[in-house]
Scaffold this active site. Structure first.
Site, mmCIF file in Angstrom:
data_model
loop_
_atom_site.group_PDB
_atom_site.id
_atom_site.type_symbol
_atom_site.label_atom_id
_atom_site.label_comp_id
_atom_site.label_asym_id
_atom_site.label_seq_id
_atom_site.Cartn_x
_atom_site.Cartn_y
_atom_site.Cartn_z
ATOM 1 N N LYS A 111 0.909 -1.174 0.055
ATOM 2 C CA LYS A 111 0.156 -0.005 -0.083
ATOM 3 C C LYS A 111 0.763 1.365 -0.021
ATOM 4 O O LYS A 111 0.428 2.434 -0.583
ATOM 5 C CB LYS A 111 -1.072 -0.028 1.037
ATOM 6 C CG LYS A 111 -1.896 -1.155 1.073
ATOM 7 C CD LYS A 111 -3.545 -0.914 1.627
ATOM 8 C CE LYS A 111 -4.569 -1.724 1.134
ATOM 9 N NZ LYS A 111 -5.799 -1.909 1.940
ATOM 10 N N LYS A 193 -3.000 -11.238 -7.047
ATOM 11 C CA LYS A 193 -4.326 -11.496 -6.526
ATOM 12 C C LYS A 193 -5.701 -10.471 -7.336
ATOM 13 O O LYS A 193 -5.079 -9.348 -7.504
ATOM 14 C CB LYS A 193 -4.545 -11.263 -5.020
ATOM 15 C CG LYS A 193 -4.082 -9.905 -4.447
ATOM 16 C CD LYS A 193 -4.714 -10.004 -3.053
ATOM 17 C CE LYS A 193 -4.805 -8.387 -2.586
ATOM 18 N NZ LYS A 193 -5.273 -8.006 -1.100
ATOM 19 N N LYS A 196 -9.517 -4.801 -5.685
ATOM 20 C CA LYS A 196 -10.401 -3.685 -5.924
ATOM 21 C C LYS A 196 -9.404 -2.511 -6.154
ATOM 22 O O LYS A 196 -10.043 -1.524 -7.042
ATOM 23 C CB LYS A 196 -11.553 -3.411 -4.776
ATOM 24 C CG LYS A 196 -11.057 -3.242 -3.679
ATOM 25 C CD LYS A 196 -12.294 -3.273 -2.411
ATOM 26 C CE LYS A 196 -11.676 -3.656 -1.270
ATOM 27 N NZ LYS A 196 -12.942 -4.213 -0.247
HETATM 28 P P1 ADP Z 1 -8.583 -5.715 -1.218
HETATM 29 O O1 ADP Z 1 -7.509 -6.458 -0.795
HETATM 30 O O2 ADP Z 1 -9.279 -6.252 -2.552
HETATM 31 O O3 ADP Z 1 -8.579 -4.493 -0.857
HETATM 32 P P2 ADP Z 1 -9.804 -6.229 1.361
HETATM 33 O O4 ADP Z 1 -8.457 -5.894 2.055
HETATM 34 O O5 ADP Z 1 -11.049 -5.307 1.915
HETATM 35 O O6 ADP Z 1 -9.570 -6.303 -0.217
HETATM 36 O O7 ADP Z 1 -10.220 -7.832 2.140
HETATM 37 C C1 ADP Z 1 -11.266 -8.292 2.498
HETATM 38 C C2 ADP Z 1 -11.324 -9.699 2.749
HETATM 39 O O8 ADP Z 1 -11.217 -10.481 1.417
HETATM 40 C C3 ADP Z 1 -9.982 -10.480 3.419
HETATM 41 O O9 ADP Z 1 -10.402 -11.493 4.195
HETATM 42 C C4 ADP Z 1 -9.113 -10.623 2.294
HETATM 43 O O10 ADP Z 1 -8.058 -11.553 2.765
HETATM 44 C C5 ADP Z 1 -10.121 -11.202 1.501
HETATM 45 N N1 ADP Z 1 -9.443 -11.179 -0.019
HETATM 46 C C6 ADP Z 1 -9.305 -10.208 -0.596
HETATM 47 N N2 ADP Z 1 -8.806 -10.199 -2.019
HETATM 48 C C7 ADP Z 1 -8.826 -11.592 -1.943
HETATM 49 C C8 ADP Z 1 -8.585 -12.552 -3.507
HETATM 50 N N3 ADP Z 1 -7.982 -12.221 -4.549
HETATM 51 N N4 ADP Z 1 -8.598 -13.623 -2.966
HETATM 52 C C9 ADP Z 1 -9.318 -14.304 -1.760
HETATM 53 N N5 ADP Z 1 -9.505 -13.298 -0.734
HETATM 54 C C10 ADP Z 1 -9.332 -12.225 -0.906
#
Ligand code: ADP
Ligand code: TRP
Length: 323
Positions: A111, A193, A196
């Site tokens: 980040k 991965k 968003k």
């Molecule tokens: P992002 O990484 O998209 O900003 P968040 O940090 O808000 O999403 O993650 C929310 C939840 O979703 C957490 O439990 C995280 O481990 C899970 N998560 C985020 N991206 C993935 C992914 N590509 N595959 C599986 N789980 C994910």
């Protein structure tokens, strides 16, 4: 009964990675555990959010929780900023967490690269607040995607350190991961991965995407060389799409391979798009049916129940540290 706790940041879209990595697993756990689910709005502030959008995204995330099937009658669902003990314990944990541990965190490194203009102190101490979220509720298990395991491990280390310094009162939690869905990959880049914060919206499918957009995104998704529908480590793109197929239909990889034996990527992709549409549509319908007022009411009830647990724990903690 053992307790699980988990949360998601209200930072806009919820994509299939978040859904299957987190929420979908919580649904099954609701039957066996005492559950606490929350919306991590304080964590979201580590990246600048427009105030109106943060408020909107918080209510929308709650609606997604409900539309997915989380049960606020049986379990506690609340908004992090409604329970001030999170900040209070977060501060105390800041004071027992070594900087060197925080510097190792992959999410902080990623980040800080993405938001060079705003590498704030909150982004750095984020895991201390996350540890507070978990430790306030005597949590046994934390169901998250793979990217959060490092933070749960650090939570254990922080709790251990606190217990050694003060009193043995913090319970050491364990991360709980679902192997298949722990890390969905980007549709435009199967090496990374699904996220968003990706540069293009063709990286992910949001739970709220329209049927047409889902079809467009799947059509554009990158594929490997070759043409067979076969799962394998040397075929990351088709394996990722097959994972999504499996999660939305319940079929396993060999059943999918059999179903598409002799067929090519185009057939597979158009069927996959329809399966995703079929999966997301009922969630979208339920999402639309929850009003803002209902959402607010559920959050305030949840906060009241959460405060009871967090308040008691906090008294114990303050007593132990001499406050
Ligand atoms: P992002 O990484 O998209 O900003 P968040 O940090 O808000 O999403 O993650 C929310 C939840 O979703 C957490 O439990 C995280 O481990 C899970 N998560 C985020 N991206 C993935 C992914 N590509 N595959 C599986 N789980 C994910
Ligand atoms: N850090 C998590 C994420 O980025 C969100 C989160 C905050 C969380 N506090 C938590 C998850 C406590 C599980 C438990 O997705």
């Amino acid at each position: 009964m053992k307790r699980i706790l988990s949360g998601i940041q209200p930072t806009g879209i919820i994509h299939l990675g978040n859904y299957f990595g987190a929420i979908h697993n919580w649904l099954a756990l609701q039957k066996k555990f005492d559950c606490v689910f929350f919306i991590a709005d304080l964590h979201a502030l580590t990246v600048y959010q427009k105030p109106e959008e943060l408020r909107r995204n918080t209510l929308n995330l709650l609606k997604i929780y409900l539309a997915s099937g989380l049960n606020p009658d049986k379990h506690i669902i609340f908004r992090q900023s409604d329970v001030q003990e999170h900040i209070e314990l977060g501060w105390i944990l800041n004071c027992v967490t070594p900087i060197a541990e925080l510097e190792r965190m992959t999410q902080f490194k990623d980040k800080s690269k993405q938001h060079k203009e705003n590498i704030n102190a909150g982004l750095f101490t984020y895991p201390c607040l996350m540890a507070a979220d978990i430790l306030l509720y005597d949590t046994d298990f934390v169901p998250v995607g793979e990217d959060q395991v490092q933070h749960v491990e650090l939570t254990r280390a922080i709790a251990q350190k606190f217990n050694n310094l003060y009193a043995d009162i913090l319970k050491l939690p364990q991360a709980k991961i679902n192997k298949i869905s722990a890390r969905l990959k980007g549709l435009d880049n199967p090496e990374k991965k699904m996220s968003k914060s990706a540069a293009s919206e063709y990286n992910y499918i949001a739970l709220t995407d329209s049927a047409d957009l889902i079809r467009k995104k799947i059509k554009k998704a990158v594929t490997d060389s070759g043409s067979e529908i076969k799962y394998g480590a040397d075929r990351p793109a088709i394996s990722n799409l097959m994972t999504i197929y499996s999660l939305t239909t319940g079929l396993d990889f060999s059943q999918i391979e059999k179903k598409f034996n002799g067929k090519g990527y185009a057939d597979f992709k158009s069927d996959l798009a329809e399966q995703i549409v079929k999966f997301t549509q009922p969630i979208q319908k339920k999402f639309q049916a929850v009003s803002d007022d209902q959402a607010e009411k559920i959050l305030s009830d949840g906060a009241e129940r959460a405060r009871k647990i967090a308040g008691q724990k906090m008294e114990q903690i303050k007593d132990a540290v001499g406050l």
